[in-house]
Enzyme design. Structure first.
Site, short mmCIF file in Angstrom:
data_model
loop_
_atom_site.label_atom_id
_atom_site.label_comp_id
_atom_site.label_asym_id
_atom_site.label_seq_id
_atom_site.Cartn_x
_atom_site.Cartn_y
_atom_site.Cartn_z
N TYR A 142 16.36 35.43 2.68
CA TYR A 142 16.67 34.33 3.61
C TYR A 142 16.06 32.99 3.20
CZ TYR A 142 12.48 35.81 6.47
OH TYR A 142 11.26 36.16 6.94
N GLU A 143 16.59 31.95 3.84
CA GLU A 143 16.26 30.56 3.50
C GLU A 143 16.47 30.32 2.00
OE1 GLU A 143 13.22 28.62 5.67
OE2 GLU A 143 13.35 30.06 7.33
N GLY A 144 17.50 30.94 1.47
CA GLY A 144 17.84 30.83 0.04
C GLY A 144 17.37 32.06 -0.70
N ARG A 180 11.17 26.80 2.99
CA ARG A 180 10.76 27.74 1.92
C ARG A 180 9.24 27.80 1.77
NH1 ARG A 180 15.82 25.34 -1.17
NH2 ARG A 180 17.31 26.71 -0.12
#
Lengths: 264, 380
Positions: free
Chosen positions: B363-365, B244
């Site tokens: 993306y990536e959470g 992140r």
């Protein structure tokens, strides 16, 4: 084999501005770079290193801030860096500068190959390189655009010339002045930058070089030339294109123009 | 970094990333987006400059720089091409980090080394058609049989999969335990049974490779298990937490790139008899946007600094991603607006930047998942 490359940190003159009142370059806010011809010299040295296992010392004369230029050269792959810097050296013209650099090179030990850029984009004199060669009493080739052969006792290089080129065999130790065409410089590497900042930069000041230098040979005192005035280049009028004429008419038109301008 | 200033080393690194992006990526960014294909020649050039192992130890062939330097790379590359940003990010902070942090010495020497010297490219296969934000819903299965596992299942939106060599695959080794039965494996693309689909057509980051990958009776030797059985979920969450920071930096990069484009344009574009840069609306809009981007950048640097210092960086990483991904969407939209009709046309890069920005909230959470992480850390 040892190679020394001399580099200069210069303002990036792509977007340069001149102070209209003083006629001087406005240096504030200008990014600094390694002089492009010198950077081509670094790349040429790195190519020789890859071929022969030579070690490369990179040398710069300037204020302590020139450190960044040396770190960049290390990050490209040069082995050692030397900064020639002292208050006494300030104000040196090309003659005094080449004397100081020559003294530094004698101190560091004569390399087989000494490379400088042809000229720096801030001063454009093209004098320092050749003067260093003269003061070290070694043969030199200027305007080198290709290094064709490297051996321990000689090099074969191609020298750019106005209307052609020369292929020259030269004995080592020798000095080459590099032009941009010599080599396209590689990028630094991320790991190279990390290593560059872990290395120590050797500093040669007046103390270290004083046996080989007199105070009246350096700085303003040792400089026979002074900058009288600098000014931005005036744009020349655009050329004329002659077309839609026969060859004879073209010749006649050119001859008439040359006569009009009193060239012939 | 000391105070709010980069060190000299970091400054020079930033110059390298900037120059590389301007010379090597800017000229091809638009064509890659149009073609929806990443340039393998560019991958080779990045490898030469050691971009694929920035924050990893020299012991394994890494560059030995810090996480903050890696965020500088993410920002500078994403300024001109967000697809390059995500390609580097998935390789570095999702794939390599799993092996670096959970691999054995032997796994690091065998699998990490070629990844961080860039001779191999990595990807991260967690997400499935039915397991997105709810990563505990993973259904891929790895059954142990003697000295190997038999892997079956599908991953989707697997970034880099079109050309990656090494896949970190998350699969259940014990279905009865749910997320606690998940394990992570190092899988090679060349293993029989691994098949990569075509690039999934997308709104943005179109040059990046993002395919569906099927695993059919793939024989994975047991020594390719990362950590222990059942540690997969933890490994995935830790990798994503670090990732992140990179996405935060990517967001800052896209946003700053768009502002830079707008700065050039507003000085050239004349309306009502003067450059539009002379209008207060333009000046105030740019001032607001630059302020937000600066704030986002400082948050990214703070999270990176915490990771470098081995502090608890996960909430900081979630905050920087939440904030920066919001900022980049606002900023790219604002820049297109300053360009007017030309901003909407494909002649200028700001429309691409606006399309690329959206994914940073997903993306990536997702941003919602970030709020779960942040509020969780606040112990509300």
């Amino acid at each position: 084999m040892k190679i020394i490359v001399c580099i200069k940190q210069v303002p990036d003159t792509v977007d340069v501005k001149i102070d209209p009142k003083t006629g001087n370059l406005i240096r504030e806010g200008l990014p600094v770079i390694i002089n492009p011809d010198d950077k081509a010299g670094i790349e040429a040295a790195l190519a020789i290193k890859e071929q022969t296992g030579a070690t490369i010392q990179v040398v710069s004369m300037g204020p302590p801030q020139a450190d960044v230029a040396l770190r960049e050269a290390l990050a490209m792959g040069c082995d050692e860096a030397v900064l020639i810097s002292a208050r006494e050296f300030g104000g040196s013209d090309t003659y005094a500068t080449s004397g100081i650099i020559a003294a530094a090179i004698r101190k560091l030990g004569m390399p087989e190959i000494l490379i400088t850029g042809r000229q720096a984009i801030d001063g454009d004199t093209a004098q320092v390189g050749p003067q260093i060669g003269e003061k070290l009493h070694i043969p030199q080739v200027s305007y080198v655009e290709e290094i064709q052969e490297v051996t321990a006792d000689h090099l074969i290089v191609k020298r750019q010339f106005e209307d052609g080129y020369h292929i020259i065999k030269i004995k080592t130790p020798c000095l080459l002045t590099a032009i941009g065409e010599l080599a396209k410089p590689r990028y630094m590497t991320v790991s190279g930058i990390v290593e560059a900042y872990n290395k120590e930069i050797k500093v040669l000041g007046f103390e270290e070089l004083k046996d080989d230098l007199e105070l009246d040979m350096i700085g303003t005192k040792g400089s026979p030339t002074n900058v009288y005035q600098s000014f931005p280049k005036q744009l020349k009028a655009p050329g004329t294109v002659l077309k839609d004429m026969s060859d004879d008419e073209l010749v006649a038109a050119i001859m008439a123009k040359l006569e009009e301008k009193h060239v012939i | 970094m000391e105070g709010f200033k980069l060190t000299k080393t970091q400054e020079l690194q930033r110059e390298l990333f900037h120059t590389f992006a301007e010379n090597e990526i800017r000229p091809i960014a638009r064509d890659m987006d149009e073609a929806e294909e990443y340039s393998m020649e560019l991958v080779k050039k990045m490898q030469k400059c050691h971009f694929f192992g920035i924050p990893y130890s020299k012991e394994y062939g890494g560059a030995g720089a810090d996480v903050l330097t890696y965020t500088l790379a993410m920002e500078e590359l994403s300024k001109v091409d967000a697809s390059t940003g995500i390609t580097l990010s998935v390789h570095t902070s999702l794939c390599c980090s799993c092996i670096n942090e959970f691999g054995t010495e032997e796994q690091k020497q065998t699998y990490l080394r070629p990844l961080i010297d860039g001779s191999k490219i990595g990807c991260f296969a967690l997400t499935e058609p039915n397991a997105g934000t709810d990563a505990s819903g993973v259904q891929k299965e790895a059954k142990k049989e003697g000295d190997h596992y038999i892997l079956n299942g599908t991953s989707i939106f697997t970034t880099n999969s079109g050309f990656a060599d090494t896949f970190i695959v998350f699969a259940l080794t014990d279905k009865s335990k749910g997320p606690k039965g998940m394990s992570a494996f190092i899988v090679d693309r060349t293993m029989p049974g691994v098949s990569v689909g075509t690039n999934i057509p997308r709104m943005g980051i179109r040059a990046a490779s993002n395919c569906e990958v099927a695993y059919e009776d793939v024989v994975v030797p047991a020594d390719r298990l990362l950590g222990q059985e059942g540690k997969g979920y933890k490994i995935a969450m830790q990798a994503l937490a670090g990732g992140r920071i990179g996405i935060g930096a990517q967001s800052v990069g896209i946003a700053q790139g768009a502002i830079n484009e707008a700065m050039k344009y507003v000085k050239e574009r004349k309306q009502f008899g003067k450059p539009i840069s002379k209008f207060q609306n333009t000046q105030f809009k740019l001032a607001e946007m630059q302020t937000k981007v600066d704030a986002a950048r400082l948050m990214v640097w703070r999270a990176a600094q915490a990771k470098d210092a081995h502090e608890n960086y996960a909430p900081l990483a979630a905050m920087c991603k939440l904030f920066a991904s919001d900022v980049v969407n606002e900023v790219t939209r604002g820049c297109v607006q300053l360009f007017g009709g030309y901003g909407y046309s494909r002649e200028y890069p700001v429309e691409r930047m606006m399309r690329d920005a959206k994914i940073t909230e997903i993306y990536e959470g997702t941003s919602e998942a970030m709020k779960m992480v942040i509020s969780g850390s606040m112990k509300i």
